[in-house]
Design a protein around this motif. Structure first.
Motif, PDB file in Angstrom:
ATOM      1  N   LEU A 170       0.822  -1.209   0.000  1.00 42.73           N
ATOM      2  CA  LEU A 170       0.000   0.000   0.000  1.00 42.73           C
ATOM      3  C   LEU A 170       0.856   1.258   0.000  1.00 42.73           C
ATOM      4  O   LEU A 170       0.532   2.229  -0.695  1.00 42.73           O
ATOM      5  CB  LEU A 170      -0.925  -0.008   1.221  1.00 42.73           C
ATOM      6  CG  LEU A 170      -1.829   1.217   1.395  1.00 42.73           C
ATOM      7  CD1 LEU A 170      -2.707   1.437   0.165  1.00 42.73           C
ATOM      8  CD2 LEU A 170      -2.694   1.057   2.655  1.00 42.73           C
ATOM      9  N   GLN A 171       1.938   1.270   0.761  1.00 46.04           N
ATOM     10  CA  GLN A 171       2.777   2.463   0.823  1.00 46.04           C
ATOM     11  C   GLN A 171       3.364   2.805  -0.543  1.00 46.04           C
ATOM     12  O   GLN A 171       3.373   3.967  -0.952  1.00 46.04           O
ATOM     13  CB  GLN A 171       3.907   2.266   1.838  1.00 46.04           C
ATOM     14  CG  GLN A 171       4.755   3.520   2.030  1.00 46.04           C
ATOM     15  CD  GLN A 171       5.852   3.340   3.062  1.00 46.04           C
ATOM     16  OE1 GLN A 171       5.973   2.280   3.665  1.00 46.04           O
ATOM     17  NE2 GLN A 171       6.657   4.356   3.255  1.00 46.04           N
ATOM     18  N   SER A 204      -3.697  -2.481   5.814  1.00 48.47           N
ATOM     19  CA  SER A 204      -2.385  -1.844   5.908  1.00 48.47           C
ATOM     20  C   SER A 204      -1.559  -2.546   6.967  1.00 48.47           C
ATOM     21  O   SER A 204      -2.102  -3.159   7.889  1.00 48.47           O
ATOM     22  CB  SER A 204      -2.539  -0.365   6.262  1.00 48.47           C
ATOM     23  OG  SER A 204      -3.100  -0.221   7.549  1.00 48.47           O
ATOM     24  N   ASP A 209       2.035   3.232   5.991  1.00 50.89           N
ATOM     25  CA  ASP A 209       1.120   2.919   4.891  1.00 50.89           C
ATOM     26  C   ASP A 209      -0.084   3.866   4.913  1.00 50.89           C
ATOM     27  O   ASP A 209      -0.472   4.434   3.889  1.00 50.89           O
ATOM     28  CB  ASP A 209       0.604   1.486   5.006  1.00 50.89           C
ATOM     29  CG  ASP A 209       1.677   0.451   4.693  1.00 50.89           C
ATOM     30  OD1 ASP A 209       2.807   0.848   4.341  1.00 50.89           O
ATOM     31  OD2 ASP A 209       1.381  -0.750   4.813  1.00 50.89           O
ATOM     32  N   LEU A 210      -0.668   4.009   6.090  1.00 49.81           N
ATOM     33  CA  LEU A 210      -1.868   4.838   6.223  1.00 49.81           C
ATOM     34  C   LEU A 210      -1.574   6.305   5.941  1.00 49.81           C
ATOM     35  O   LEU A 210      -2.395   7.009   5.352  1.00 49.81           O
ATOM     36  CB  LEU A 210      -2.451   4.675   7.627  1.00 49.81           C
ATOM     37  CG  LEU A 210      -3.048   3.298   7.943  1.00 49.81           C
ATOM     38  CD1 LEU A 210      -3.328   3.166   9.431  1.00 49.81           C
ATOM     39  CD2 LEU A 210      -4.324   3.079   7.134  1.00 49.81           C
ATOM     40  N   SER A 234      -8.262   6.454   6.752  1.00 44.37           N
ATOM     41  CA  SER A 234      -6.880   6.708   7.185  1.00 44.37           C
ATOM     42  C   SER A 234      -6.817   7.803   8.242  1.00 44.37           C
ATOM     43  O   SER A 234      -6.015   7.725   9.183  1.00 44.37           O
ATOM     44  CB  SER A 234      -5.995   7.067   5.981  1.00 44.37           C
ATOM     45  OG  SER A 234      -6.501   8.198   5.301  1.00 44.37           O
TER      46      SER A 234
END
Length: 613
Positions: A170-171, A204, A209-210, A234
């Motif tokens: 995700l990041q 995540s 990531d968030l 997020s």
């Protein structure tokens, strides 16, 4: 003998990676001739008048007859605190680069480091992971170095855009999405579908990531529900995480900044020093990049200090001529604000011109909002419409002088333009006239205690009285040939991206100035119209205004991401950056009026230097 320091950074004429060779002229003002050319002529002309006006009208007076009872409703106008900076930059000498020899050393070292970083970008185009390549570009942008490597970065984006994201976390995907959209490429929100579960949550592995998802999602447009969900999810998770993090740690500081202003809406030059301090503690810090960032910061600062000396001298002469003790004395803050639109040395002329226009806006704003009577404001508008001081014979002496200072400043701006660029002033005057006409209508609204029935009705006028369309036009005036006659036709017609900027300014400003403006008779706010339209409380109206602000940001993003842009990216970026600067100045409060609150940021950018040798 003129002493010049030149750091070319291998630049090519005609670009900002190009026209931006860092030239610091130590003994001559920037431009074709000194910007104070008309000031010295007019200073002698007004010395006697200024003494007479000061004698007749103590600080703050505007009327020829001090005993005259006028209709001004603001018997107790707000007391603006005095300037923090005063003449500081007229006399300031940078101790870190106090000699031409030291400046030459910095410039030569920066040139060498620039070559090494360019090679680094080329090497990372192959043999490195996608996340490593993305991170390098991200770091260069936040260190305000990306304009030195435009060709190399544009080449990297060509490869990165077609990258295979199937195995990425995700990041990585969020940073890929953020960088490309921030660059103006409309990539699909669908890249985030695989990270959503059936409940709509995003899978995540970390707060990093968030945070990446949160920042990326703020580049969303209307109807992109995946990004709307990403913001909500997020944000909630990051707020929940914060109490469990070290408040002094890098991650906590990044999250705190993002929750206050998301990264796509932040002005990178304002937080340059802050990010340098963070970057040098990162495990992935690259010493070559860090050293270049500090050297480049010092060299840009020298350039900015040179411009501040010019603009402070110009402002000081206007104050002396017009007895401007009644206005907000914020010339350094004006320059700081406009540096948010463009900080690069190649935009020196444009930045000085834009600062002058911003200072004029501040003066006129105080006349219409606080100090001028209705009759004076209407007559002042007629003078601007005719562009003739003779129309204003019945104005008080101070306002006559201010009017002449405005006209002379526009003449001086015109003189700084090349022959083939002088047509630009006709557009600047056109938008200036449109702006003061809107102000005159607002004065009538104020005097009649008129509250527009809807926010939309209010904005039909207040998007123009806020002067952001004037700033948008003015931001093009000092630029190079990339700003064409077609560009000025476009920007002066209030296109959608400028309209979004104007709405965002109005909706950010009104909540911050509402309480202060209620202390005296003032034109109705969008908050008043919102309460009237929806028959709701002020608290609910403020929430509604915030929602409308978010919708306007989406409209601005929409224009930025259009594949067939109305104008070159370099011009649209000025408007995008002006919008970011509005977010900075009005997010928490009116930081322009209450300028004590940005003193440390101004000092960090224009005074504090790095010891690099």
């Amino acid at each position: 003998m003129q002493s010049t320091v030149m750091a070319t950074f291998a630049l090519k004429p005609g670009q900002c990676n190009g026209s931006c060779h860092l030239a610091i002229v130590l003994s001559q003002p920037i431009g074709k001739r000194p910007y104070r050319s008309w000031m010295c002529r007019r200073r002698q002309q007004y010395d006697v008048l200024r003494c007479r006006v000061t004698h007749q009208h103590p600080a703050g007076g505007l009327h020829d007859d001090p005993d005259e009872i006028d209709d001004r409703p603001r018997k107790n106008p707000p007391r603006f605190h005095p300037s923090i900076w005063g003449d500081f930059f007229l006399h300031y000498s940078n101790t870190v680069a106090c000699s031409p020899h030291q400046q030459v050393r910095m410039a030569e070292r920066a040139d060498k480091l620039k070559e090494e970083v360019a090679d680094m970008i080329e090497r990372r185009s192959s043999g490195y992971s996608l996340l490593q390549r993305l991170h390098l570009i991200h770091v260069l942008q936040r260190l305000c170095l990306d304009h030195l490597f435009e060709d190399e970065i544009n080449g990297s984006f060509t490869q990165i855009k077609s990258a295979d994201l199937s195995g990425c976390d995700l990041q990585t995907v969020a940073l890929w999405f953020y960088l490309l959209r921030n660059h103006g490429c409309r990539v699909s929100q669908d890249v985030f579908i695989k990270f959503k579960d059936e409940e709509g949550n995003f899978e995540s592995n970390s707060s990093e990531d968030l945070l990446s998802l949160y920042n990326a999602a703020y580049l969303g447009t209307h109807g992109e529900t995946i990004l709307d969900d990403a913001v909500s999810f997020s944000k909630k998770c990051l707020e929940t995480t914060m109490p469990h993090l070290d408040p002094e740690g890098l991650l906590a500081r990044e999250i705190t900044s993002a929750l206050e202003i998301p990264l796509p809406r932040r002005v990178k030059i304002y937080e340059l020093k802050h990010y340098i301090s963070m970057y040098e503690t990162e495990a992935t810090v690259h010493e070559t990049i860090l050293e270049l960032a500090k050297l480049n910061s010092n060299l840009m600062q020298l350039h900015h200090q040179r411009e501040l000396k010019i603009i402070t001298r110009w402002w000081k002469n206007i104050q002396l001529q017009s007895n401007l003790s009644f206005a907000r004395d914020r010339i350094v803050e004006c320059y700081f604000w406009m540096a948010g639109a463009y900080f690069e040395p190649c935009y020196s002329r444009a930045r000085i011109i834009l600062t002058q226009v911003m200072a004029i806006i501040s003066i006129v704003d105080d006349i219409y909002d606080v100090y001028g009577t209705s009759e004076e404001c209407e007559l002042f508008t007629r003078c601007i419409e005719s562009w003739d001081t003779k129309v204003g014979q019945d104005l008080p002496a101070n306002l006559k002088i201010i009017l002449e200072c405005i006209f002379d400043t526009y003449k001086d701006i015109e003189h700084e333009l090349e022959t083939e660029q002088k047509y630009r002033l006709s557009y600047l005057k056109f938008v200036t006239i449109d702006w003061v006409r809107a102000y005159t209508t607002e004065v009538k609204w104020r005097d009649q205690r008129y509250v527009p029935a809807t926010v939309e009705e209010h904005l039909q006028l207040s998007v123009r009285s806020g002067a952001c369309h004037l700033l948008s036009c003015a931001s093009f005036v000092g630029m190079g040939d990339i700003a064409t006659r077609e560009s000025f036709e476009w920007v002066s017609s209030m296109p959608e991206i400028v309209h979004s900027l104007c709405i965002i300014l109005r909706l950010l400003d009104d909540p911050k100035s509402y309480e202060r403006e209620q202390m005296a008779l003032h034109v109705a706010s969008t908050i008043d119209s919102c309460m009237k339209e929806h028959n709701m409380s002020m608290e609910l109206a403020l929430k509604k205004i915030k929602e409308l602000t978010e919708e306007s940001w989406k409209s601005l993003n929409e224009e930025w991401l259009k594949p067939n842009k109305a104008q070159p990216k370099e011009l649209l970026e000025r408007i995008f950056n002006l919008t970011r600067s509005m977010e900075f100045f009005y997010k928490q409060e009116d930081a322009y009026t209450n300028s004590c609150n940005i003193k440390d940021t101004v000092k960090s950018l224009f005074v504090d230097s790095y010891k690099v040798f």
